[in-house]
Design a protein around this motif. Structure first.
Motif, PDB file in Angstrom:
ATOM      1  N   ARG A  33     -50.880 -43.340   2.705  1.00 28.77           N
ATOM      2  CA  ARG A  33     -50.624 -44.012   1.427  1.00 28.77           C
ATOM      3  C   ARG A  33     -49.213 -44.602   1.335  1.00 28.77           C
ATOM      4  O   ARG A  33     -48.855 -45.165   0.304  1.00 28.77           O
ATOM      5  CB  ARG A  33     -50.788 -43.023   0.270  1.00 28.77           C
ATOM      6  N   GLN A  38     -46.493 -46.338  -7.271  1.00 26.80           N
ATOM      7  CA  GLN A  38     -47.694 -46.148  -8.092  1.00 26.80           C
ATOM      8  C   GLN A  38     -48.955 -45.957  -7.256  1.00 26.80           C
ATOM      9  O   GLN A  38     -49.791 -45.123  -7.548  1.00 26.80           O
ATOM     10  CB  GLN A  38     -47.860 -47.354  -9.019  1.00 26.80           C
ATOM     11  N   LYS A  39     -49.085 -46.706  -6.181  1.00 27.96           N
ATOM     12  CA  LYS A  39     -50.306 -46.659  -5.389  1.00 27.96           C
ATOM     13  C   LYS A  39     -50.438 -45.388  -4.557  1.00 27.96           C
ATOM     14  O   LYS A  39     -51.508 -45.079  -4.059  1.00 27.96           O
ATOM     15  CB  LYS A  39     -50.391 -47.884  -4.467  1.00 27.96           C
ATOM     16  N   SER A  40     -49.329 -44.653  -4.386  1.00 32.57           N
ATOM     17  CA  SER A  40     -49.418 -43.412  -3.619  1.00 32.57           C
ATOM     18  C   SER A  40     -49.915 -42.262  -4.483  1.00 32.57           C
ATOM     19  O   SER A  40     -50.311 -41.227  -3.973  1.00 32.57           O
ATOM     20  CB  SER A  40     -48.062 -43.059  -3.030  1.00 32.57           C
ATOM     21  N   SER A  42     -52.351 -40.251  -7.321  1.00 33.40           N
ATOM     22  CA  SER A  42     -53.796 -40.181  -7.536  1.00 33.40           C
ATOM     23  C   SER A  42     -54.125 -40.742  -8.913  1.00 33.40           C
ATOM     24  O   SER A  42     -53.283 -40.736  -9.814  1.00 33.40           O
ATOM     25  CB  SER A  42     -54.277 -38.738  -7.439  1.00 33.40           C
ATOM     26  N   VAL A  44     -54.970 -43.900  -9.755  1.00 35.59           N
ATOM     27  CA  VAL A  44     -54.418 -45.222 -10.055  1.00 35.59           C
ATOM     28  C   VAL A  44     -55.472 -46.285  -9.781  1.00 35.59           C
ATOM     29  O   VAL A  44     -56.070 -46.309  -8.713  1.00 35.59           O
ATOM     30  CB  VAL A  44     -53.162 -45.512  -9.189  1.00 35.59           C
ATOM     31  N   ALA A  45     -55.712 -47.120 -10.768  1.00 36.56           N
ATOM     32  CA  ALA A  45     -56.620 -48.248 -10.572  1.00 36.56           C
ATOM     33  C   ALA A  45     -55.962 -49.465 -11.191  1.00 36.56           C
ATOM     34  O   ALA A  45     -55.875 -49.575 -12.412  1.00 36.56           O
ATOM     35  CB  ALA A  45     -57.960 -47.968 -11.249  1.00 36.56           C
ATOM     36  N   ILE A  46     -55.485 -50.359 -10.359  1.00 30.33           N
ATOM     37  CA  ILE A  46     -54.787 -51.539 -10.875  1.00 30.33           C
ATOM     38  C   ILE A  46     -55.617 -52.759 -10.508  1.00 30.33           C
ATOM     39  O   ILE A  46     -55.315 -53.459  -9.559  1.00 30.33           O
ATOM     40  CB  ILE A  46     -53.367 -51.689 -10.265  1.00 30.33           C
ATOM     41  N   LYS A  47     -56.692 -52.992 -11.255  1.00 36.29           N
ATOM     42  CA  LYS A  47     -57.622 -54.058 -10.863  1.00 36.29           C
ATOM     43  C   LYS A  47     -57.045 -55.452 -11.077  1.00 36.29           C
ATOM     44  O   LYS A  47     -56.752 -56.165 -10.148  1.00 36.29           O
ATOM     45  CB  LYS A  47     -58.942 -53.902 -11.619  1.00 36.29           C
TER      46      LYS A  47
END
Length: 157
Positions: A33, A38-40, A42, A44-47
């Motif tokens: 990761r 933020q993306k590391s 758990s 997290v959904a940044i659509k």
């Protein structure tokens, strides 16, 4: 060939990647990761998020609208009515919206039934429905019948 000799084609199955199982695995510690951020984390959904930049779906122009009170009609063709008359499922003397539902020509009335002129009608039929195309009315009258439009009673439903 025996049952114990059956196997998938080579490359058809892949082993599951077991993440976070020590440095020797190649995907240990951070589990592929990266470091922090933020993306590391758990959950997290940044659509549609574009890092603070105005997202594409907001930059594009919008057109039109959906009418909230639009009428949805159940649509049937004259050819189908004729077919049901020939099968004896409909009485040509008086065809109403209720009789069309009972015979199974249409599943439900919705905001009314609208008749379109696709197909031939040869029977002398008296049809009473909420809506009809001009060509459908002409076709029924040409066959010697009558197609009348009835206003849907709003209080009844």
């Amino acid at each position: 060939m025996r049952l114990n000799e059956l196997s998938d084609n080579p490359g058809a199955t892949k082993k599951r990647k077991r993440v976070g199982r020590g440095p020797g695995s190649g995907t240990g510690k951070m589990g592929g990761r990266g470091i922090k951020g933020q993306k590391s984390r758990s959950g997290v959904a940044i659509k549609g998020f574009e890092g603070g930049q105005m997202p594409l779906y907001q930059r594009l122009p919008k057109r039109g609208f959906s009418k909230p009170n639009r009428k949805a009609f159940a649509v049937i063709n004259l050819g189908l009515i004729q077919k049901f008359i020939d099968l004896g499922k409909l009485d040509a003397k008086s065809i109403t919206e209720d009789s069309l539902v009972e015979s199974g020509v249409v599943r439900r009335k919705l905001d009314g039934i609208r008749v379109l002129a696709k197909g031939e009608i040869t029977a002398k039929a008296n049809i009473a429905v909420t809506g009809a195309s001009k060509s459908a009315v002409e076709a029924v009258e040409k066959a010697g019948g009558a197609l009348t439009l009835v206003a849907k009673a709003a209080a009844a439903e």
